[in-house]
Write an enzyme that holds these catalytic residues in place. Structure first.
Site, PDB file in Angstrom:
ATOM      1  N   ARG A  31       0.792  -1.223   0.000  1.00 35.96           N
ATOM      2  CA  ARG A  31       0.000   0.000   0.000  1.00 35.96           C
ATOM      3  C   ARG A  31       0.829   1.280   0.000  1.00 35.96           C
ATOM      4  NH1 ARG A  31      -4.764   0.643   4.286  1.00 35.96           N
ATOM      5  NH2 ARG A  31      -5.414  -1.253   3.222  1.00 35.96           N
ATOM      6  N   HIS A  77      -8.083  -3.721  -7.376  1.00 39.40           N
ATOM      7  CA  HIS A  77      -7.826  -3.005  -6.110  1.00 39.40           C
ATOM      8  C   HIS A  77      -9.111  -2.915  -5.280  1.00 39.40           C
ATOM      9  CE1 HIS A  77      -4.975  -0.544  -3.855  1.00 39.40           C
ATOM     10  NE2 HIS A  77      -5.927   0.348  -3.640  1.00 39.40           N
ATOM     11  N   TYR A 121     -17.264  13.941 -12.994  1.00 40.50           N
ATOM     12  CA  TYR A 121     -17.129  15.142 -13.816  1.00 40.50           C
ATOM     13  C   TYR A 121     -15.816  15.200 -14.594  1.00 40.50           C
ATOM     14  CZ  TYR A 121     -20.932  16.741 -10.811  1.00 40.50           C
ATOM     15  OH  TYR A 121     -22.120  16.848 -10.141  1.00 40.50           O
TER      16      TYR A 121
END
Length: 819
Positions: A31, A77, A121
């Protein structure tokens, strides 16, 4: 198996240790830390790979970021979408990364710390340089492993045709490890890698001839080549990063500071806000306005100065007190050989070159295998064309494809692969042209196979391929260095007399640690109301000072806080002020005992310390002038069972007086205490009986002997002249100052020097009750008097403390006891 046998009886420590160990291993490896080979964390690698698999590359139109995030979560993931999207956004921010791996349309945040728009967006695609990170991944160049649900495979590492870890840097925090690797200029990193390949024995000094240092996307100036060298040698180092500034002259000789580049990872809006706070709080004089003129042409912050201001002085103050200059700490930790390691520059380059050896070897094997298979097919096709009529006749006489293949293999000794190619051959390929093409292809394949075999058998040729790749990437993607590197860290000299507006203010400090400066106007408008403070609190210090002065606050544990008056928060008279804990970290069980104002730190004045165990220390005042004062500093070395009871400013020629709890007082000349260093412990001032301790120590002029107020634990009070005590020498027992009683003897709870005969004495008892007594009406007594009982200890408990009340209704003169 019974129900009981299904449960293991294990100690909690073992279970927690095992589980946390597994969790830590996962966080470190999967990670938070980048891989030394491709410079990517797992989430970043998965994003790039998912975009490649989806065809979302630089030569295709942009796609919604949400689509990529969904693919990454669904396939590789299994974590929250925010962690994936934030990683994706960071790879697209041109103020965070040096060579961006993701291109994004829409609001992807800003250098002002604004958040990006939601992923529904924004649109994204791989950048062109990402193609170099992923190039030839389909050619078995890197190891693949099953994804979290074993449905598809994902790469363990990317091929990475350039040293991405150094180029884009990395930041991360895991359990037990953190990493901070700065970005660098692509061309310089590639030159360093080429040097490492050509000369494996090269030193860091050699590498630094081509790799000058970090190259931040925000530009700026790095100072401290030694810090860079240390970081490249050890993995840890520190440099100063400052903004790029220019002093411009306006009409009328007014000047302004223009900032065009700021340090890496500094949030511009916070920097502008902090500089404007300095202007607003009048921490320094000379700043007229701070404004942010940044637009699409580039970053631009303007600090307009007043006509008489010193631009260099203001700039140095801003460097020192804002993020206009910051320290950057290298901590180059990466996953190498599956473990987190602190790596220097050579180790990082070696890890990359070693990775490239594997990548090129794997790719060459893949291509060799493919070429040899094709060569075998081409040989079969050439043979088939040379006996074309027989081949056609054999195929026409067969029952089906399988039978045709078998007949060809039996009749003409074709292999199964060759027979398959022949039966699937299209008729137009039987032209003369195609025969020539096959012959050319056979020649090309022969050359290619020889070349690939040479690469696999020769270390030199293998390295040559790696060098050619690196040279190609440099030629295609190289750009100019953005950050300037300077040899030395410039010492920031600030002339505060020039910088600080000279202004008289009222300064207060309370026993519970609240400090403030108040304008004379706010103080005058108070109508003689008490200053703002808690009900349980009381003033430790109150006086009119200049903003160029300094207040030294001393604690019982022997530390001191250095507080320039101009840096104190300006607070209204009726408000509490700022607690010192918000300015400087102090131990929770430490308390303030004295505040000493200083105008100039000269060598002809001294600070004298008195401790509970009878120690006395004298140190020249100039030793307490601090350059850095963001934390508590050592004023005097105090033993664990000791504590500072008082600190006095003196000229070195006064007398000292120590009073003890058991009623002994000792007077001696200050000259008996030799000046010593700031951190020393001092000398024995008074010889104490077992169980006795010093209540207070005072300093006075031997030509003007003052009176002292003495209060006992039984509530008895007397005013006693110090002329009662002959001057002795230090380290004696001293003289008694109370009449001895066999039954319930008096113990001294407090002794204070009287500087104002019309003042008020405040007496505190063990249950918190505070009595006030007028010093002027107190009876005088000699050494053998126990004074008059003024405090009711039956009702309020024994006396624990006394102090003179500070008259906040009229500003006092500076300490009267100092000539």
């Amino acid at each position: 198996m019974t129900e009981a046998e299904k449960h293991l009886d294990l100690p909690l420590e073992d279970v927690l240790g095992d589980r946390f160990g597994r969790y830590s291993k996962y966080i470190i490896q999967e990670r938070a830390l980048p891989d030394a080979r491709d410079g990517l964390k797992p989430v970043q690698r998965r994003i790039l790979y998912a975009m490649l698999q989806d065809g979302n590359t630089a030569d295709k139109p942009f796609r919604k970021a949400a689509k990529t995030v969904g693919n990454v979560i669904g396939n590789y993931h299994p974590h929250g979408d925010s962690s994936v999207y934030e990683a994706m956004v960071r790879m697209s921010q041109d103020w965070k990364g040096r060579n961006l791996l993701v291109e994004m349309h829409g609001n992807n945040g800003s250098i002002d710390g604004d958040p990006p728009a939601a992923m529904r967006y924004t649109e994204a695609r791989l950048s062109s340089i990402s193609a170099e990170m992923l190039r030839d991944i389909e050619k078995n160049t890197v190891e693949h492993i099953p994804n979290f649900d074993d449905s598809i495979e994902e790469p363990v590492v990317l091929p990475a045709m350039y040293p991405n870890l150094l180029v884009n840097g990395s930041m991360g925090i895991s359990s037990g490890y953190a990493t901070d690797i700065p970005p660098h200029q692509l061309g310089e990193v590639i030159d360093a890698a080429l040097m490492e390949i050509d000369n494996p024995d090269c030193t860091v000094e050699d590498l630094m001839t081509v790799l000058k240092g970090p190259d931040f996307p925000t530009g700026g100036i790095i100072q401290g080549r030694d810090g860079i060298k240390k970081a490249y040698e050890t993995g840890k180092g520190k440099v100063a990063v400052r903004s790029k500034t220019e002093i411009e002259t306006l009409r009328g000789d007014r000047k302004q500071i223009v900032i065009s580049e700021i340090p890496y990872e500094v949030v511009k809006s916070n920097l502008v806000k902090r500089m404007d706070e300095i202007r607003f709080d009048k921490k320094i004089d000379g700043i007229a306005e701070v404004r942010d003129d940044t637009d699409r042409t580039g970053l631009r912050i303007v600090v307009e100065l007043k006509k008489e201001a010193d631009p260099t002085g203001v700039l140095h103050y801003l460097y020192k007190n804002t993020d206009l200059q910051v320290s950057y700490n290298f901590n180059m930790v990466a996953i190498h050989n599956k473990t987190p390691q602190l790596l220097g520059l050579k180790q990082l380059l070696q890890a990359y070159v070693s990775h490239q050896r594997e990548v090129v070897t794997n790719r060459s094997r893949f291509e060799l295998d493919k070429a040899e298979k094709r060569q075998h097919i081409v040989a079969g096709l050439k043979k088939a064309i040379s006996i074309l009529d027989q081949v056609i006749e054999t195929i026409r006489g067969s029952n089906d494809k399988k039978d045709a293949k078998t007949n060809l293999m039996n009749s003409f000794e074709f292999t199964e692969e060759q027979a398959e190619a022949i039966v699937t051959l299209q008729l137009y390929r039987l032209t003369n042209t195609d025969v020539t093409t096959l012959e050319k292809e056979a020649e090309e394949l022969e050359k290619n196979i020889k070349k690939l075999k040479d690469i696999l058998s020769s270390e030199k040729k293998l390295l040559s391929v790696i060098k050619n790749q690196l040279t190609y990437v440099k030629k295609t993607y190289n750009d100019n260095r953005l950050t300037k590197v300077e040899e030395e860290i410039e010492e920031l000299k600030i002339d505060l007399e020039v910088m600080v507006p000279s202004e008289n203010v009222v300064v207060t400090a309370t026993k519970e640690g609240y400090v403030k400066r108040t304008s004379i106007r706010s103080y005058s408008a108070s109508n003689e109301d008490p200053p703002g403070m808690k009900e349980t609190d009381d003033l430790l210090y109150f006086d009119e000072l200049n903003t160029t002065d300094t207040l030294l606050l001393f604690t019982k544990k022997g530390q001191y806080l250095y507080m320039p008056v101009h840096e104190l928060s300006e607070v209204r008279w009726k408000d509490n002020g700022q607690h010192i804990g918000n300015i400087v970290q102090l131990d929770s069980d430490d308390t303030l005992v004295k505040a000493v104002p200083v105008s100039t730190f000269n060598d002809d004045q001294y600070l004298v310390f008195f401790t509970k165990q009878g120690m006395v220390k004298k140190t020249v005042l100039s030793a307490y002038k601090a350059q850095r004062y963001s934390r508590a500093l050592v004023a005097v070395k105090v033993k664990q069972d000791d504590a500072v009871v008082n600190v006095e400013l003196t000229n070195g020629q006064h007398d000292l007086f120590l009073a003890t709890n058991h009623g002994y007082g000792l007077r001696f000349s200050e000259e008996e205490v030799a000046p010593i260093g700031q951190r020393a412990a001092g000398v024995k001032g008074i010889n104490l009986k077992d169980g006795d301790f010093v209540i207070n120590g005072i300093v006075f002029d031997s030509n003007h002997l003052p009176n002292v107020a003495v209060v006992t634990h039984r509530g008895s009070v007397k005013k006693m002249p110090l002329s009662e005590f002959e001057r002795s020498t230090r380290a004696k027992r001293g003289l008694v100052m109370l009449r001895e009683l066999k039954k319930n003897p008096h113990l001294i709870a407090g002794l204070e020097k009287i500087t104002n005969e019309s003042g008020i004495l405040r007496i505190e008892t063990e249950n918190g009750h505070v009595d006030t007594e007028n010093i002027g009406v107190m009876k005088k007594g000699d050494r053998y008097s126990n004074g008059s009982f003024l405090v009711d200890t039956q009702e309020n408990g024994t006396v624990t403390n006394i102090w003179p009340a500070i008259d906040y209704q009229s500003l006092n003169k500076k300490n009267e006891n100092i000539d």
